[in-house]
Design an enzyme around this catalytic site. Structure first.
Site, PDB file in Angstrom:
ATOM      1  N   LYS A  20     -19.521  40.235  33.836  1.00  0.00           N
ATOM      2  CA  LYS A  20     -20.484  39.381  34.125  1.00  0.00           C
ATOM      3  C   LYS A  20     -19.976  38.429  35.336  1.00  0.00           C
ATOM      4  CE  LYS A  20     -22.696  39.740  29.704  1.00  0.00           C
ATOM      5  NZ  LYS A  20     -22.863  39.060  28.380  1.00  0.00           N
ATOM      6  N   GLN A  80     -21.315  34.058  24.683  1.00  0.00           N
ATOM      7  CA  GLN A  80     -21.212  35.584  24.434  1.00  0.00           C
ATOM      8  C   GLN A  80     -21.136  35.763  22.883  1.00  0.00           C
ATOM      9  OE1 GLN A  80     -20.810  38.129  26.727  1.00  0.00           O
ATOM     10  NE2 GLN A  80     -20.861  39.344  25.066  1.00  0.00           N
ATOM     11  N   ASP A 107     -30.036  33.982  28.532  1.00  0.00           N
ATOM     12  CA  ASP A 107     -30.087  35.080  27.661  1.00  0.00           C
ATOM     13  C   ASP A 107     -31.564  35.347  27.135  1.00  0.00           C
ATOM     14  OD1 ASP A 107     -27.818  36.781  27.769  1.00  0.00           O
ATOM     15  OD2 ASP A 107     -26.748  35.374  26.341  1.00  0.00           O
TER      16      ASP A 107
END
Lengths: 361, 361
Positions: free
Chosen positions: B121, B165, B188
């Protein structure tokens, strides 16, 4: 290199905790099933949850087809039983704390059906000892008027639930109105945070929308096994279809949502063990849509003209009752099925809210 | 009194606005379909949305079975195209405002797969000119440590997206961590308010979770008609299964969600026009689970031991590729299918967020 094959069964063994796997084997065991149902904050009243035999006393239609008995669920009777338990809890709260749960209802405009629904809710509150307040606003009021009414109730410590009767007049932004209801008093469960928490696995909403909650309550009380069964929800409304599908998924049904763009809805529905119809289309679901022995919950309540009725109209369900009753094992009538359960669940949510706010168990 | 019968078609005519009904008739018309797709805040980049012919250049396997060509979607290639458009927009923003989008990543613990994902990422951010910051925390940190790191980024005006994460070490409460991410930076899309707004009809989430968003992007770019089609989502995770089912419903598919309790998953899947599998079970979906001509999106990325690979393991999808490629019309490989699209959608969400915060169009 060879394929790594993991069967679904192995996957189950790996992923599902032993307790759940064990319960999974209790097929047809009603107590096992109820214990196993995922905990829902809004369904945590043990006195409501405990399996009862009341549905045995519900008037049932016995029929010869396939030697099967169809149980017509008496929503009025079941809701009366729930309401009497809520009333007992309210009395207990009044005795212990000197306080009772409070529900505020906001009604905008002059819709006759909305007025009837609000009247029924208020009467139900009175009957169980829940305090109720109604704010009526004119059809042409501004969104800020509705928001201000909500804000007042948000601040009022004697109010534990706030309900905005839907639908609102078209010029009012439903999103802005519903978002004004503080999360802790959102007894309708329509706030997006409550809906998000209903959708997300591992989270619990503060409130579950009343109508789908009533549908699940009816299914469980009737001994319908939900886990692993094929369920079809007809309709995608935010009030019923969406939360009903999320609730059925929480109970581990395999859910298909049918809507106006679905091809062959009758074929898909005819494979379902559980049908929850909330399309608002009278007689949409015909007898040949129903799998023999399925449980059919009819949420539809569309007013249709009927000169034979006192008001000139009657409420019609989505399900062609006369046909479906010959095929289903369990069915709800309209009226007298889901409707009374919706009101009972509203009382239940309001009581839950008061218990939470007042720290009363 | 006779039955009041309203057919599904009449219902459609009554309920669906004319424009939508007209578009509904454009079966197989890709442009019609894209225009018709419900607007999603997070998919509103016209330069990304416009139908492209890039998938024509994707390596395709031609096969004789049923005289059908299976297109193997090259997620890397498609994501490169999207990333180059994002890079152009970032340059434009830098030129116009002197600012670039900023992404903060929080990594807790030493999981190798998580480290790899985060590294990918960050590299992708660098490539398109998005500023990135990584906070690494030890496995045994407290939930308040993670929350504090999030709070710092919440306040930082140069950060427009915050990503924690997952999975977190077991002792950390995921709910408490994710709820700390401010809604406007939740790239997200895992915040329950974003999920609720994704679920509720008529509302728009600020962000749509990256992986399901990438799946839909792949389907639309490949010319797969979603509306009215039967779609099966395998898996109910909050990260993929749930939002994928909600997104497909927004695009008017008839969605069935399959999970570990589903009976006969292979039979249900074999009736689907679109299969999105996110079970995390290698080779769960065999060739005979696939309807000939279906579109198959494989989200599974389970590490399986493989002495032939450099690291001693490889990533395996849910779909038995060798079998499915002979039946499907469109399929994504693992790796190189959905994975790169997830990263591209994260960049897309971060850019969207920066555009919204900086009022840049």
């Amino acid at each position: 290199m060879g394929l790594v094959t993991v069967t679904w069964t192995n996957y189950l063994k790996k992923r599902i905790p032993l307790r759940i796997r064990f319960l999974h084997t209790l097929k047809g065991n009603q107590i096992g099933q109820i214990l196993m149902s995922p905990p829902l904050a809004s369904l945590d009243l043990p006195d409501i949850w405990s399996p009862i035999s009341s549905c045995r006393s519900i008037p049932a239609i016995h029929k010869s087809f396939n030697e099967q008995t169809t149980v017509v669920l008496d929503g009025k009777l079941i809701s009366m039983e729930i309401r009497s338990k809520i009333a007992a809890k309210v009395r207990q709260m009044k005795k212990g704390l000197g306080k009772v749960p409070g529900l505020a209802v906001i009604l905008v405009g002059q819709r006759r059906d909305s007025q009837t629904y609000v009247r029924n809710k208020i009467m139900a509150c009175e009957e169980v000892g829940i305090k109720s307040l109604v704010t009526e606003l004119p059809t042409d009021c501004a969104v800020t008027d509705v928001q201000n009414a909500i804000m007042r109730f948000n601040k009022d410590p004697s109010i534990h639930g706030i309900l905005v009767q839907l639908p609102l007049p078209q010029h009012l932004d439903e999103e802005k109105v519903l978002d004004a209801v503080c999360l802790e008093k959102d007894v309708d469960g329509f706030h997006p945070l409550n809906m998000g928490n209903l959708a997300i696995r591992g989270r619990e909403p503060l409130f579950t929308p009343c109508t789908p909650k009533g549908c699940i309550e009816l299914l469980i009380r009737s001994g319908v096994e939900i886990m692993g069964k094929k369920a079809v929800v007809i309709g995608t409304s935010n009030i019923v279809g969406l939360p009903a599908s999320l609730l059925l998924q929480r109970h581990h049904a395999t859910v298909t949502v049918i809507h106006a763009f679905t091809q062959n809805p009758e074929q898909i529905t005819s494979e379902a063990d559980i049908v929850v119809s909330a399309a608002g289309v009278p007689n949409l679901v015909r007898g040949n849509w129903i799998k023999p022995g399925a449980a059919v919950i009819d949420v539809g309540t569309t007013p249709v003209e009927d000169p034979g009725c006192e008001d000139g109209y009657r409420l019609a369900g989505d399900v062609c009752y006369e046909e479906a009753v010959k095929v289903a094992s369990i069915i709800t009538p309209v009226p007298g099925g889901v409707g009374p359960m919706t009101v009972a669940m509203l009382l239940c949510n309001t009581l839950d809210s008061a218990k939470r706010m007042l720290n009363f168990s």
